[in-house]
Design a protein around this motif. Sequence first.
Motif, PDB file in Angstrom:
ATOM      1  N   TYR A  42       0.870  -1.177   0.000  1.00 16.60           N
ATOM      2  CA  TYR A  42       0.000   0.000   0.000  1.00 16.60           C
ATOM      3  C   TYR A  42       0.904   1.222   0.000  1.00 16.60           C
ATOM      4  O   TYR A  42       1.729   1.398   0.898  1.00 16.60           O
ATOM      5  CB  TYR A  42      -0.896   0.025   1.233  1.00 16.60           C
ATOM      6  CG  TYR A  42      -2.133  -0.842   1.116  1.00 16.60           C
ATOM      7  CD1 TYR A  42      -3.263  -0.382   0.449  1.00 16.60           C
ATOM      8  CD2 TYR A  42      -2.154  -2.116   1.648  1.00 16.60           C
ATOM      9  CE1 TYR A  42      -4.399  -1.179   0.337  1.00 16.60           C
ATOM     10  CE2 TYR A  42      -3.282  -2.927   1.535  1.00 16.60           C
ATOM     11  CZ  TYR A  42      -4.402  -2.445   0.886  1.00 16.60           C
ATOM     12  OH  TYR A  42      -5.510  -3.230   0.774  1.00 16.60           O
ATOM     13  N   ILE A  43       0.759   2.062  -1.009  1.00 15.80           N
ATOM     14  CA  ILE A  43       1.568   3.277  -1.104  1.00 15.80           C
ATOM     15  C   ILE A  43       0.663   4.481  -0.861  1.00 15.80           C
ATOM     16  O   ILE A  43      -0.363   4.632  -1.524  1.00 15.80           O
ATOM     17  CB  ILE A  43       2.251   3.383  -2.472  1.00 15.80           C
ATOM     18  CG1 ILE A  43       3.146   2.158  -2.717  1.00 15.80           C
ATOM     19  CG2 ILE A  43       3.073   4.662  -2.568  1.00 15.80           C
ATOM     20  CD1 ILE A  43       3.809   2.141  -4.079  1.00 15.80           C
ATOM     21  N   SER A  44       1.038   5.323   0.083  1.00 14.65           N
ATOM     22  CA  SER A  44       0.216   6.480   0.447  1.00 14.65           C
ATOM     23  C   SER A  44       0.837   7.772  -0.069  1.00 14.65           C
ATOM     24  O   SER A  44       2.059   7.885  -0.206  1.00 14.65           O
ATOM     25  CB  SER A  44       0.059   6.565   1.971  1.00 14.65           C
ATOM     26  OG  SER A  44      -0.593   5.413   2.473  1.00 14.65           O
ATOM     27  N   CYS A  45      -0.013   8.739  -0.357  1.00 15.71           N
ATOM     28  CA  CYS A  45       0.459  10.053  -0.795  1.00 15.71           C
ATOM     29  C   CYS A  45       1.044  10.819   0.391  1.00 15.71           C
ATOM     30  O   CYS A  45       0.496  10.764   1.495  1.00 15.71           O
ATOM     31  CB  CYS A  45      -0.693  10.853  -1.404  1.00 15.71           C
ATOM     32  SG  CYS A  45      -1.418  10.095  -2.882  1.00 15.71           S
ATOM     33  N   PRO A  46       2.140  11.551   0.194  1.00 14.82           N
ATOM     34  CA  PRO A  46       2.745  12.307   1.284  1.00 14.82           C
ATOM     35  C   PRO A  46       1.933  13.561   1.627  1.00 14.82           C
ATOM     36  O   PRO A  46       1.060  13.979   0.868  1.00 14.82           O
ATOM     37  CB  PRO A  46       4.129  12.676   0.736  1.00 14.82           C
ATOM     38  CG  PRO A  46       3.932  12.709  -0.746  1.00 14.82           C
ATOM     39  CD  PRO A  46       2.910  11.648  -1.047  1.00 14.82           C
ATOM     40  N   SER A  47       2.272  14.165   2.738  1.00 13.85           N
ATOM     41  CA  SER A  47       1.496  15.318   3.219  1.00 13.85           C
ATOM     42  C   SER A  47       1.600  16.518   2.277  1.00 13.85           C
ATOM     43  O   SER A  47       0.668  17.314   2.178  1.00 13.85           O
ATOM     44  CB  SER A  47       1.988  15.724   4.613  1.00 13.85           C
ATOM     45  OG  SER A  47       3.377  16.025   4.584  1.00 13.85           O
ATOM     46  N   GLU A  48       2.727  16.659   1.561  1.00 15.66           N
ATOM     47  CA  GLU A  48       2.872  17.815   0.666  1.00 15.66           C
ATOM     48  C   GLU A  48       2.028  17.703  -0.604  1.00 15.66           C
ATOM     49  O   GLU A  48       1.830  18.685  -1.316  1.00 15.66           O
ATOM     50  CB  GLU A  48       4.342  18.043   0.303  1.00 15.66           C
ATOM     51  CG  GLU A  48       5.019  16.867  -0.339  1.00 15.66           C
ATOM     52  CD  GLU A  48       5.769  16.014   0.669  1.00 15.66           C
ATOM     53  OE1 GLU A  48       6.827  15.483   0.299  1.00 15.66           O
ATOM     54  OE2 GLU A  48       5.307  15.895   1.818  1.00 15.66           O
ATOM     55  N   CYS A  49       1.536  16.512  -0.910  1.00 20.03           N
ATOM     56  CA  CYS A  49       0.594  16.330  -2.030  1.00 20.03           C
ATOM     57  C   CYS A  49      -0.351  15.184  -1.661  1.00 20.03           C
ATOM     58  O   CYS A  49      -0.213  14.068  -2.154  1.00 20.03           O
ATOM     59  CB  CYS A  49       1.323  16.059  -3.351  1.00 20.03           C
ATOM     60  SG  CYS A  49       2.454  14.643  -3.323  1.00 20.03           S
ATOM     61  N   PRO A  50      -1.317  15.433  -0.795  1.00 20.28           N
ATOM     62  CA  PRO A  50      -2.132  14.359  -0.222  1.00 20.28           C
ATOM     63  C   PRO A  50      -3.122  13.704  -1.176  1.00 20.28           C
ATOM     64  O   PRO A  50      -3.630  12.630  -0.891  1.00 20.28           O
ATOM     65  CB  PRO A  50      -2.864  15.062   0.928  1.00 20.28           C
ATOM     66  CG  PRO A  50      -2.918  16.494   0.505  1.00 20.28           C
ATOM     67  CD  PRO A  50      -1.650  16.749  -0.239  1.00 20.28           C
TER      68      PRO A  50
END
Length: 347
Positions: A42-50
């Motif tokens: 599972y790959i999640s988007c980082p906070s700088e580009c959610p």
Amino acid sequence: MAITRSLFFIILATIVVSCMITQVKAYTSSYCNHESRCPGQYISCPSECPESNSNDPNTKVCRIDCYSPKCKAQCKHSIFFPFVDKPECDTPGSACYDPRFIGGDSIVFYFHGKVNEHFSLVSDSNLQINGRFIGHQPTGRTRPFTWIQALGLLFNSHSFSLEATKSATWDGGVDHLKFSYNGEDVLLALGGLSSWKSPEGEIEVERTSAVNSVMVNIPGVVEILVNVVPVTAEDDKIHGYNVPSDDCFAHLEVQFKFTGLSDGVEGVLGRTYQPDFKNPAKPGVAMAVVGGEDKYRTTSLLTSDCVNCIYDSNNVAEKENSMIKEHGTLDCSAKGLFRGNGIVCKK
């Protein structure tokens, strides 16, 4: 009558655009299936580009590519309209300019090749992609400037090529693309959305603009966005190309989107998709040039005879023959449902 017709087309256009936009669903994370380069992750988007979508062109959006060896999300600049019809030269899998590559590891590097020679960009068990390099060497310069002028593809015992045709001067309203399939010329009608498909349906070419831009698709293997551009007067002035007046050096901007590359994939670009590849071009180094001409040179646009090439048309043919022998004759009668040979499709 004219008002009614105009109203009809306005309503129709609104419906089409609405349908196209609603088909694009935003995501904040993604699951990579077991056939990808990041199986079961599972790959999640980082906070700088959610999120993956944004109507603000100044906002970065999330991009998750399960077939990149990085196995991590990347932040990219948003575009209001979410459909890309030309190569994005600042993204992984691109080969543009003179020539600048961005690998599957997101590292920028330059590979100059040799003028009028051919090099393997990608070599895998089921796919070979070569590039023909053209160039010009101004007086007093130790090496020539080079550009990618043509692509040659080998797959499933077939061959396909596309090239930018030579022209003294550039006319953006004239098509500068030429195609061939299995040695025969392919005629692709001018105009956006015109398309051609091979008789077997194994490769399709679609124009993404009236002239000079296409998308090439081998389903389940690779999607390629191609755009033909010249060396402009501004390019010439900035970089000191000193191109002659009888050649604008029409060349290709290319972006590849691969599906299911093997871990042993080779080629100038392909090797950057290896999970453990150590790129000799260091991140942040301006104009990082990598070598490898001796490893990736092929004798022609449509051969796979470089030192490090792993594509083998004989293996492809053997696999096809073994599949025919394995499946045998299909019995589609009611009796055959229980006693005949058949094909079982699994995901």
